[in-house]
Design an enzyme around this catalytic site. Structure first.
Site, PDB file in Angstrom:
ATOM      1  N   LYS A   1       0.805  -1.239  -0.117  1.00  0.00           N
ATOM      2  CA  LYS A   1      -0.087   0.124   0.044  1.00  0.00           C
ATOM      3  C   LYS A   1       0.938   1.315   0.059  1.00  0.00           C
ATOM      4  O   LYS A   1       0.893   2.084   0.911  1.00  0.00           O
ATOM      5  CB  LYS A   1      -0.943  -0.108   0.982  1.00  0.00           C
ATOM      6  CG  LYS A   1      -1.835  -1.047   1.023  1.00  0.00           C
ATOM      7  CD  LYS A   1      -2.915  -1.171   2.333  1.00  0.00           C
ATOM      8  CE  LYS A   1      -3.930  -2.139   2.092  1.00  0.00           C
ATOM      9  NZ  LYS A   1      -3.493  -3.534   2.455  1.00  0.00           N
TER      10      LYS A   1
ATOM     11  N   ARG B   1      -6.813 -15.766   6.816  1.00  0.00           N
ATOM     12  CA  ARG B   1      -7.326 -16.830   8.016  1.00  0.00           C
ATOM     13  C   ARG B   1      -8.224 -17.796   7.748  1.00  0.00           C
ATOM     14  O   ARG B   1      -7.810 -19.187   8.392  1.00  0.00           O
ATOM     15  CB  ARG B   1      -7.846 -15.716   9.087  1.00  0.00           C
ATOM     16  CG  ARG B   1      -6.666 -14.938   9.792  1.00  0.00           C
ATOM     17  CD  ARG B   1      -7.118 -13.845  10.425  1.00  0.00           C
ATOM     18  NE  ARG B   1      -7.808 -12.715   9.444  1.00  0.00           N
ATOM     19  CZ  ARG B   1      -8.352 -11.486  10.098  1.00  0.00           C
ATOM     20  NH1 ARG B   1      -8.292 -11.296  11.518  1.00  0.00           N
ATOM     21  NH2 ARG B   1      -8.589 -10.563   9.369  1.00  0.00           N
TER      22      ARG B   1
HETATM   23  O1  C5P Z   1      -7.314 -13.089   7.211  1.00  0.00           O
HETATM   24  P1  C5P Z   1      -8.039 -12.288   6.077  1.00  0.00           P
HETATM   25  O2  C5P Z   1      -8.794 -13.107   5.155  1.00  0.00           O
HETATM   26  O3  C5P Z   1      -9.052 -11.266   6.646  1.00  0.00           O
HETATM   27  O4  C5P Z   1      -6.984 -11.625   5.408  1.00  0.00           O
HETATM   28  C1  C5P Z   1      -7.292 -10.604   4.343  1.00  0.00           C
HETATM   29  C2  C5P Z   1      -6.136  -9.812   3.613  1.00  0.00           C
HETATM   30  O5  C5P Z   1      -6.523  -8.923   2.791  1.00  0.00           O
HETATM   31  C3  C5P Z   1      -5.149  -9.312   4.700  1.00  0.00           C
HETATM   32  O6  C5P Z   1      -3.596  -9.782   4.445  1.00  0.00           O
HETATM   33  C4  C5P Z   1      -5.471  -7.756   4.627  1.00  0.00           C
HETATM   34  O7  C5P Z   1      -4.240  -7.146   4.956  1.00  0.00           O
HETATM   35  C5  C5P Z   1      -5.950  -7.853   3.295  1.00  0.00           C
HETATM   36  N1  C5P Z   1      -6.692  -6.619   2.862  1.00  0.00           N
HETATM   37  C6  C5P Z   1      -7.967  -6.306   3.293  1.00  0.00           C
HETATM   38  N2  C5P Z   1      -8.706  -5.208   2.874  1.00  0.00           N
HETATM   39  C7  C5P Z   1      -8.208  -4.409   2.107  1.00  0.00           C
HETATM   40  C8  C5P Z   1      -6.956  -4.622   1.367  1.00  0.00           C
HETATM   41  C9  C5P Z   1      -6.108  -5.816   1.817  1.00  0.00           C
HETATM   42  O8  C5P Z   1      -8.297  -7.170   4.070  1.00  0.00           O
HETATM   43  N3  C5P Z   1      -8.863  -3.481   1.757  1.00  0.00           N
END
Ligand code: C5P
Length: 238
Positions: A70, A213
């Site tokens: 980012k 996750r």
């Molecule tokens: O564990 P989870 O499925 O929530 O992971 C989502 C991933 O997507 C994380 O690495 C998070 O940093 C990323 N992400 C997000 N929302 C955004 C951009 C990236 O959740 N807008």
């Protein structure tokens, strides 16, 4: 609302490699084997050391890489960072900023694709109010996505809830990458506030999903990833 962008379907699942060190990352990649072909490497690994060696290692194994750092700085600095990264074989990177920042990034991208961050999926209406954005989340996402495409970016990171509006109102070329995927209802302590299931995300027009996750914390990550690939195969005929 299914996206018409042509993407190999086993690349539509992007696994968020959110682990504390490069060694655990490699172990997990090896364990996931052929079930995952696209990896997102973000801030946690960046701070751990060995980030670029990991990137090169993934690319050498024909894996696609999403560099999720980012970038946010003055346009010249973001442009220089994108130019450096464009030499390394990554597929996506994220930029978080206004029009001038996105334009500067797009000018230096080469073969790298730039995704603009619209509104973090951990934010809801109340959080936006706190930040001083007194507008509708969807309107903000749409306007940021339209401007990202105009600036020469390739797509956006957007929650599955807003993906349908993006598909309906923005040029079909826009790549929509959707994190915040939950196979079942959110646990009360989950930080993702605008979540959807795998099927909802794609039916709403996502091109890619980012899953962390639900795979990493599953009793069997390989089986969890394969289950998601199976469900993608039922949604996209090829
Ligand atoms: O564990 P989870 O499925 O929530 O992971 C989502 C991933 O997507 C994380 O690495 C998070 O940093 C990323 N992400 C997000 N929302 C955004 C951009 C990236 O959740 N807008």
């Amino acid at each position: 609302m299914l996206s018409s962008n042509t993407i190999p379907r086993r690349e539509r699942l992007i696994f968020a490699l959110d682990v504390p060190d490069a060694g655990s990352a490699r172990q997990l990649v090896t364990q996931l084997g052929e079930t995952v072909n696209f990896y997102k490497i973000g801030l946690e690994l960046f701070m751990a050391g060995g980030y670029f060696e990991l990137l090169d290692w993934l690319v050498a194994q024909q894996k696609k890489v999403f560099v999720d750092l980012k970038f946010f700085d003055i346009p010249a600095t973001v442009q220089a960072a994108v130019r450096q990264l464009s030499q390394r074989g990554a597929t996506f990177c994220t930029v978080h900023g206004n029009q001038a920042i996105m334009e500067a990034a797009a000018q230096a991208k080469g073969g790298l694709k730039i995704l603009a961050v619209t509104v973090l999926t951990s934010l809801d209406r109340g959080d936006l109010d706190d930040l001083g954005f007194h507008c509708d989340v969807e309107q903000l996402v749409l306007s940021r996505a339209r401007r990202a495409l105009e600036a020469g970016c390739d797509g956006v990171v957007s929650s599955g809830m807003e993906a349908a509006r993006l598909r309906a109102f923005i040029d079909h070329r826009l790549l929509v990458v959707t994190p915040g995927i939950r196979p079942v209802d959110n646990r009360p302590d989950d930080d993702q506030k605008r979540t959807v299931t795998v099927e909802q995300a794609f039916r709403n027009g996502a091109d890619y999903i980012v899953v962390g996750r639900p795979i990493r914390s599953a009793p069997d990550p390989h089986a969890a990833a394969e289950e998601i690939q199976r469900s993608i195969a039922t949604i996209f005929p090829k």
